[in-house]
Design a protein around this motif. Structure first.
Motif, mmCIF file in Angstrom:
data_model
loop_
_atom_site.group_PDB
_atom_site.id
_atom_site.type_symbol
_atom_site.label_atom_id
_atom_site.label_comp_id
_atom_site.label_asym_id
_atom_site.label_seq_id
_atom_site.Cartn_x
_atom_site.Cartn_y
_atom_site.Cartn_z
ATOM 1 N N MET A 47 39.680 29.220 41.541
ATOM 2 C CA MET A 47 39.822 30.496 42.232
ATOM 3 C C MET A 47 39.909 31.660 41.254
ATOM 4 S SD MET A 47 39.730 30.008 45.501
ATOM 5 C CE MET A 47 40.535 31.464 46.168
ATOM 6 N N GLY A 48 40.614 31.495 40.129
ATOM 7 C CA GLY A 48 40.744 32.569 39.163
ATOM 8 C C GLY A 48 41.882 33.506 39.504
ATOM 9 N N ASP A 49 42.240 34.362 38.551
ATOM 10 C CA ASP A 49 43.311 35.343 38.727
ATOM 11 C C ASP A 49 42.707 36.711 38.992
ATOM 12 O OD1 ASP A 49 45.519 33.564 38.208
ATOM 13 O OD2 ASP A 49 44.864 33.552 36.119
ATOM 14 N N TRP A 50 43.441 37.535 39.760
ATOM 15 C CA TRP A 50 42.913 38.816 40.190
ATOM 16 C C TRP A 50 43.846 39.956 39.831
ATOM 17 C CZ3 TRP A 50 38.060 39.020 42.389
ATOM 18 C CH2 TRP A 50 37.510 37.776 42.755
ATOM 19 N N THR A 51 43.249 41.134 39.643
ATOM 20 C CA THR A 51 44.002 42.345 39.386
ATOM 21 C C THR A 51 43.242 43.492 40.048
ATOM 22 O OG1 THR A 51 44.952 43.757 37.656
ATOM 23 C CG2 THR A 51 42.832 42.710 37.166
ATOM 24 N N SER A 52 43.517 44.733 39.648
ATOM 25 C CA SER A 52 42.741 45.887 40.100
ATOM 26 C C SER A 52 41.946 46.427 38.922
ATOM 27 C CB SER A 52 43.668 46.980 40.649
ATOM 28 O OG SER A 52 44.385 46.510 41.768
ATOM 29 N N GLY A 53 40.859 47.110 39.209
ATOM 30 C CA GLY A 53 40.036 47.639 38.134
ATOM 31 C C GLY A 53 39.389 48.948 38.521
ATOM 32 N N ALA A 54 38.831 49.627 37.530
ATOM 33 C CA ALA A 54 38.165 50.910 37.779
ATOM 34 C C ALA A 54 37.151 51.173 36.679
ATOM 35 C CB ALA A 54 39.183 52.044 37.847
ATOM 36 N N ALA A 55 36.159 51.965 37.018
ATOM 37 C CA ALA A 55 35.135 52.361 36.042
ATOM 38 C C ALA A 55 34.727 53.792 36.315
ATOM 39 C CB ALA A 55 33.920 51.436 36.130
ATOM 40 N N TYR B 279 30.629 44.007 41.002
ATOM 41 C CA TYR B 279 32.059 43.758 40.750
ATOM 42 C C TYR B 279 32.934 44.489 41.764
ATOM 43 C CZ TYR B 279 30.519 41.697 36.363
ATOM 44 O OH TYR B 279 29.920 40.882 35.415
ATOM 45 N N ASP B 280 32.342 44.898 42.887
ATOM 46 C CA ASP B 280 33.056 45.579 43.983
ATOM 47 C C ASP B 280 33.715 46.870 43.545
ATOM 48 O OD1 ASP B 280 32.390 43.608 45.879
ATOM 49 O OD2 ASP B 280 34.054 42.338 45.229
ATOM 50 N N LEU B 281 33.158 47.521 42.534
ATOM 51 C CA LEU B 281 33.652 48.825 42.100
ATOM 52 C C LEU B 281 32.935 49.887 42.932
ATOM 53 C CD1 LEU B 281 33.564 48.044 38.298
ATOM 54 C CD2 LEU B 281 35.643 48.613 39.583
ATOM 55 N N ALA B 282 33.700 50.643 43.738
ATOM 56 C CA ALA B 282 33.093 51.553 44.701
ATOM 57 C C ALA B 282 33.728 52.934 44.624
ATOM 58 C CB ALA B 282 33.241 50.997 46.115
ATOM 59 N N SER C 4 37.322 40.645 33.645
ATOM 60 C CA SER C 4 35.994 41.115 34.037
ATOM 61 C C SER C 4 35.618 42.447 33.393
ATOM 62 C CB SER C 4 35.897 41.265 35.559
ATOM 63 O OG SER C 4 35.869 40.003 36.190
ATOM 64 N N ALA C 5 36.578 43.190 32.865
ATOM 65 C CA ALA C 5 36.256 44.505 32.292
ATOM 66 C C ALA C 5 35.224 44.390 31.180
ATOM 67 C CB ALA C 5 37.524 45.185 31.780
ATOM 68 N N THR C 6 35.403 43.414 30.313
ATOM 69 C CA THR C 6 34.432 43.241 29.228
ATOM 70 C C THR C 6 33.091 42.749 29.762
ATOM 71 O OG1 THR C 6 35.359 41.037 28.808
ATOM 72 C CG2 THR C 6 36.170 42.854 27.441
ATOM 73 N N ASP C 7 33.109 41.974 30.846
ATOM 74 C CA ASP C 7 31.850 41.526 31.449
ATOM 75 C C ASP C 7 31.055 42.724 31.978
ATOM 76 O OD1 ASP C 7 32.574 38.922 30.916
ATOM 77 O OD2 ASP C 7 33.298 38.517 32.944
ATOM 78 N N VAL C 8 31.740 43.621 32.681
ATOM 79 C CA VAL C 8 31.077 44.822 33.194
ATOM 80 C C VAL C 8 30.511 45.637 32.037
ATOM 81 C CG1 VAL C 8 31.361 46.963 34.483
ATOM 82 C CG2 VAL C 8 32.563 44.905 35.223
ATOM 83 N N ALA D 83 26.990 56.183 28.997
ATOM 84 C CA ALA D 83 28.351 56.211 28.436
ATOM 85 C C ALA D 83 29.333 55.958 29.577
ATOM 86 C CB ALA D 83 28.637 57.550 27.779
ATOM 87 N N PHE D 84 30.350 55.142 29.334
ATOM 88 C CA PHE D 84 31.245 54.757 30.431
ATOM 89 C C PHE D 84 32.599 54.294 29.905
ATOM 90 C CE2 PHE D 84 28.989 50.940 29.097
ATOM 91 C CZ PHE D 84 30.022 50.026 28.950
ATOM 92 N N THR D 85 33.555 54.217 30.831
ATOM 93 C CA THR D 85 34.835 53.546 30.600
ATOM 94 C C THR D 85 35.095 52.614 31.772
ATOM 95 O OG1 THR D 85 35.828 55.351 29.317
ATOM 96 C CG2 THR D 85 37.342 53.829 30.394
ATOM 97 N N VAL D 86 35.486 51.397 31.491
ATOM 98 C CA VAL D 86 35.868 50.451 32.528
ATOM 99 C C VAL D 86 37.164 49.774 32.083
ATOM 100 C CG1 VAL D 86 34.380 48.644 31.527
ATOM 101 C CG2 VAL D 86 35.176 48.430 33.885
#
Length: 232
Positions: free
Chosen positions: A1-9, A29-32, A57-61, A73-76
């Motif tokens: 299942m994996g572990d989950w958190t919140s994220g933003a980009a 990655y469901d970033l909306a 997942s941040a590094t994957d994105v 150019a971005f920040t995630v």
């Protein structure tokens, strides 16, 4: 299942022809963005968020964006979860990728050992280690919507020796011209006619004689009307 958190980009800069690639990557990655009107507009400087974001997942994105849209150019970042601190990644094409631990707001958390090791180093080395060049660069980047330009499906038929840009003529017909021998030459021929390729050429048949790619007209592009019009 994996572990989950919140994220933003957030995207700091993006050429128009990369809008779809960026939005597709964020959506994977469901970033909306809450106020997004359509899937052809990228809101530069705004946060795209996910309440459920798989840990690590941040590094994957980041790597996916770099691989598929290297001009962007971005920040995630992902928030701390369980016993782990978060991770933030900021990328500027001229500087590369800066990665660090972060807090719940995405602000970098640098280990004390790392900071102490920078003491006495030349200013440029110390600032590099603290991520200052990245912060300086993105601070000067303007925010606002970036709209994807219309795309045109393009077929390169190596067997019959022609290139067709579908529905790109002023009358809505197809534009066609004799095909050069190599992909680089085809790109040059497209550029001479006011088009730029968006993605890689992909083979449409097993013999690799028919290829396809999407192209667009840059804002300063010109339309060559001395084309042969083909209708399929």
């Amino acid at each position: 299942m994996g572990d989950w958190t919140s994220g933003a980009a957030t995207i700091h800069a993006c050429p128009p022809h990369r809008v779809r690639t960026v939005l597709d990557t964020l959506a994977e990655y469901d970033l909306a963005y809450d106020d997004a009107e359509d899937n052809t507009t990228l809101h530069v400087g705004e946060w795209y968020t996910a309440t459920e974001f798989r840990c690590a997942s941040a590094t994957d994105v980041a790597h996916q964006l770099i691989n598929h849209a290297p001009e962007v150019a971005f920040t995630v970042y992902e928030e701390p979860a369980y016993e782990w601190i978060g991770t933030t990644c900021t990328y500027v094409p001229e500087l590369g990728l800066f990665t660090a631990g972060c807090d719940t707001d995405g602000d970098p958390l640098l280990p004390q050992k790392h900071v102490l090791e920078l003491e006495g180093k030349p200013d440029d080395v110390r600032q590099q280690g603290l991520g200052v060049p990245w912060l300086t660069a993105i601070a000067d980047m303007p925010a606002g919507p970036v709209v994807e330009p219309p795309r045109f499906a393009t077929h390169w038929d190596r067997r019959h020796g022609d290139v067709v840009v579908v529905a790109a003529a002023q009358d809505g017909g197809d534009l066609a011209f004799p095909a050069p021998a190599t992909p680089a030459d085809v790109d040059k021929a497209l550029a001479e006619r006011g088009f730029q390729r968006v993605d890689d050429w992909s083979a449409l048949d097993e013999t690799a004689q028919l290829w396809r790619a999407d192209v667009y007209r840059p804002a300063d592009g010109t339309d060559d009307t001395a084309q042969i019009h083909l209708q399929f």
